[in-house]
Write an enzyme that holds these catalytic residues in place. Structure first.
Site, PDB file in Angstrom:
ATOM      1  N   ASP A   9      36.684  58.377  18.338  1.00 36.90           N
ATOM      2  CA  ASP A   9      37.393  58.325  19.466  1.00 36.90           C
ATOM      3  C   ASP A   9      36.447  58.411  20.753  1.00 36.90           C
ATOM      4  O   ASP A   9      36.951  58.326  21.826  1.00 36.90           O
ATOM      5  CB  ASP A   9      38.466  59.422  19.235  1.00 36.90           C
ATOM      6  CG  ASP A   9      39.943  59.103  18.594  1.00 36.90           C
ATOM      7  OD1 ASP A   9      39.611  57.617  17.846  1.00 36.90           O
ATOM      8  OD2 ASP A   9      40.589  59.928  18.179  1.00 36.90           O
ATOM      9  N   ARG A  18      34.952  54.536  32.376  1.00 39.01           N
ATOM     10  CA  ARG A  18      34.904  53.433  33.334  1.00 39.01           C
ATOM     11  C   ARG A  18      35.601  52.276  33.377  1.00 39.01           C
ATOM     12  O   ARG A  18      35.248  51.185  33.985  1.00 39.01           O
ATOM     13  CB  ARG A  18      33.297  53.140  33.292  1.00 39.01           C
ATOM     14  CG  ARG A  18      32.453  54.025  33.963  1.00 39.01           C
ATOM     15  CD  ARG A  18      32.539  54.538  35.296  1.00 39.01           C
ATOM     16  NE  ARG A  18      32.065  53.364  36.282  1.00 39.01           N
ATOM     17  CZ  ARG A  18      30.793  53.202  36.838  1.00 39.01           C
ATOM     18  NH1 ARG A  18      30.014  54.260  36.164  1.00 39.01           N
ATOM     19  NH2 ARG A  18      30.772  52.432  37.449  1.00 39.01           N
ATOM     20  N   HIS A  43      42.217  57.222  16.447  1.00 35.16           N
ATOM     21  CA  HIS A  43      43.419  57.804  16.691  1.00 35.16           C
ATOM     22  C   HIS A  43      43.994  56.850  17.993  1.00 35.16           C
ATOM     23  O   HIS A  43      43.435  56.780  19.073  1.00 35.16           O
ATOM     24  CB  HIS A  43      43.662  59.111  17.279  1.00 35.16           C
ATOM     25  CG  HIS A  43      44.934  59.482  17.604  1.00 35.16           C
ATOM     26  ND1 HIS A  43      45.100  61.047  18.090  1.00 35.16           N
ATOM     27  CD2 HIS A  43      46.023  59.081  17.527  1.00 35.16           C
ATOM     28  CE1 HIS A  43      46.466  61.122  18.320  1.00 35.16           C
ATOM     29  NE2 HIS A  43      47.166  59.969  18.199  1.00 35.16           N
ATOM     30  N   HIS A  50      42.033  56.128  24.754  1.00 38.70           N
ATOM     31  CA  HIS A  50      40.668  55.948  24.156  1.00 38.70           C
ATOM     32  C   HIS A  50      40.616  54.588  23.401  1.00 38.70           C
ATOM     33  O   HIS A  50      40.257  53.604  23.852  1.00 38.70           O
ATOM     34  CB  HIS A  50      40.018  57.313  23.672  1.00 38.70           C
ATOM     35  CG  HIS A  50      40.876  57.904  22.759  1.00 38.70           C
ATOM     36  ND1 HIS A  50      41.589  57.364  21.663  1.00 38.70           N
ATOM     37  CD2 HIS A  50      41.165  59.202  22.932  1.00 38.70           C
ATOM     38  CE1 HIS A  50      42.061  58.544  21.131  1.00 38.70           C
ATOM     39  NE2 HIS A  50      42.041  59.621  21.851  1.00 38.70           N
ATOM     40  N   GLU A  70      45.017  57.308  12.780  1.00 38.49           N
ATOM     41  CA  GLU A  70      45.676  58.703  13.238  1.00 38.49           C
ATOM     42  C   GLU A  70      46.690  57.950  14.167  1.00 38.49           C
ATOM     43  O   GLU A  70      46.304  57.266  15.106  1.00 38.49           O
ATOM     44  CB  GLU A  70      44.752  59.676  13.660  1.00 38.49           C
ATOM     45  CG  GLU A  70      43.986  60.190  12.961  1.00 38.49           C
ATOM     46  CD  GLU A  70      43.138  61.323  13.493  1.00 38.49           C
ATOM     47  OE1 GLU A  70      42.548  62.242  12.811  1.00 38.49           O
ATOM     48  OE2 GLU A  70      43.048  61.084  14.778  1.00 38.49           O
ATOM     49  N   HIS A 190      39.736  69.020  12.339  1.00 37.71           N
ATOM     50  CA  HIS A 190      39.586  69.578  13.598  1.00 37.71           C
ATOM     51  C   HIS A 190      38.917  70.779  14.036  1.00 37.71           C
ATOM     52  O   HIS A 190      38.866  72.038  13.599  1.00 37.71           O
ATOM     53  CB  HIS A 190      41.267  69.907  14.057  1.00 37.71           C
ATOM     54  CG  HIS A 190      41.676  69.755  15.531  1.00 37.71           C
ATOM     55  ND1 HIS A 190      41.810  68.741  16.238  1.00 37.71           N
ATOM     56  CD2 HIS A 190      41.680  70.815  16.244  1.00 37.71           C
ATOM     57  CE1 HIS A 190      42.117  68.840  17.510  1.00 37.71           C
ATOM     58  NE2 HIS A 190      42.090  70.145  17.391  1.00 37.71           N
ATOM     59  N   GLY A 191      38.044  70.435  15.320  1.00 36.06           N
ATOM     60  CA  GLY A 191      37.134  71.411  15.433  1.00 36.06           C
ATOM     61  C   GLY A 191      35.884  71.791  14.671  1.00 36.06           C
ATOM     62  O   GLY A 191      35.286  72.787  15.056  1.00 36.06           O
TER      63      GLY A 191
END
Length: 238
Positions: A9, A18, A43, A50, A70, A190-191
């Protein structure tokens, strides 16, 4: 040994900053696979901040590994996923104001709706996962509904330090074993980064780790292929 799903992502985030055509996440998925990625995760958000629709359809055509999509459990996403036919769909909660996914899906409080949703996806031979917090009630509901996988939310573990992190790690370990005994395949993410992923990868019955931001950040220094290779080596030492 846990496998590695690479979330791309953040490649698309740079492109969309941009509103241009580069960098192309499809090209970088190829580099991730060269580095040893076992699957590619994207995702597709409702606001398309994104990843874009063209990305997921090109990825489906070009990647050699597996595609994990996702998405929120909406009617729009159901139609898209049934047209795309990814290898996996991971259902996640989604808020427009969030920077990234902030918590797990509340499967327990949405069982009736999610059961029909999961049944529809599975009728198209798509395996379905729920991104959930490591809580027994959420695991029970996921098993009852018929999810094939769960992905345990490791965000809290990643944020905490010292004894608090240890306590959260124990919750993830217990949740992994509990879910596995119920017949669920258990992923986590996640993380996670190069400092904390190894302990999660070492948990028995963890199937796959989904990691994105830290790999892309490392890639700015060493390139994506090497960044993925380093993470793959890190989580494969157990």
């Amino acid at each position: 040994m846990a496998t590695l799903g690479v979330n791309i992502d953040h490649i698309a985030n740079v492109r969309q900053a941009r509103r241009t055509v580069e960098p192309d996440p499809v090209q970088f998925a190829f580099l991730a696979e060269l580095g040893g990625a076992d699957s590619i995760t994207v995702h597709l958000r409702e606001d398309r901040r994104h990843i874009q629709d063209r990305d997921i359809f090109l990825l489906k055509e070009t990647i050699k590994t597996k595609l994990n999509l996702e998405m929120a459990a909406t009617e729009e996403m159901l139609k898209i996923s049934k047209k795309l036919l990814p290898d996996f769909v991971t259902l996640v909660p989604e808020k427009r104001e969030e920077v990234t996914t902030e918590g797990g899906l509340n499967v327990k409080n949405n069982q009736r709706y999610l059961k029909d949703y999961v049944t529809s996806l599975k009728s198209s031979n798509i395996e379905v996962s729920a991104f959930i917090d490591p809580l027994s009630e959420q695991i029970n509901s996921s098993a009852e509904i018929g999810f094939d996988f769960i992905e345990l939310h490791t965000g809290k573990y990643s944020e905490l330090k010292g004894q608090e992190r240890y306590v959260e790690l124990q919750k993830i370990i217990e949740s992994t074993h509990y879910a596995f005994d119920l017949g669920l395949v258990v992923n986590a993410g996640h993380g996670l980064n190069y400092q904390n992923a190894e302990k999660i990868a070492s948990i028995n019955n963890i199937n796959e780790l989904n990691i994105g931001h830290s790999i892309v950040a490392r890639a700015l220094a060493v390139g994506l292929e090497r960044a993925v290779s380093e993470m793959k080596a890190l989580i494969s030492t157990n």
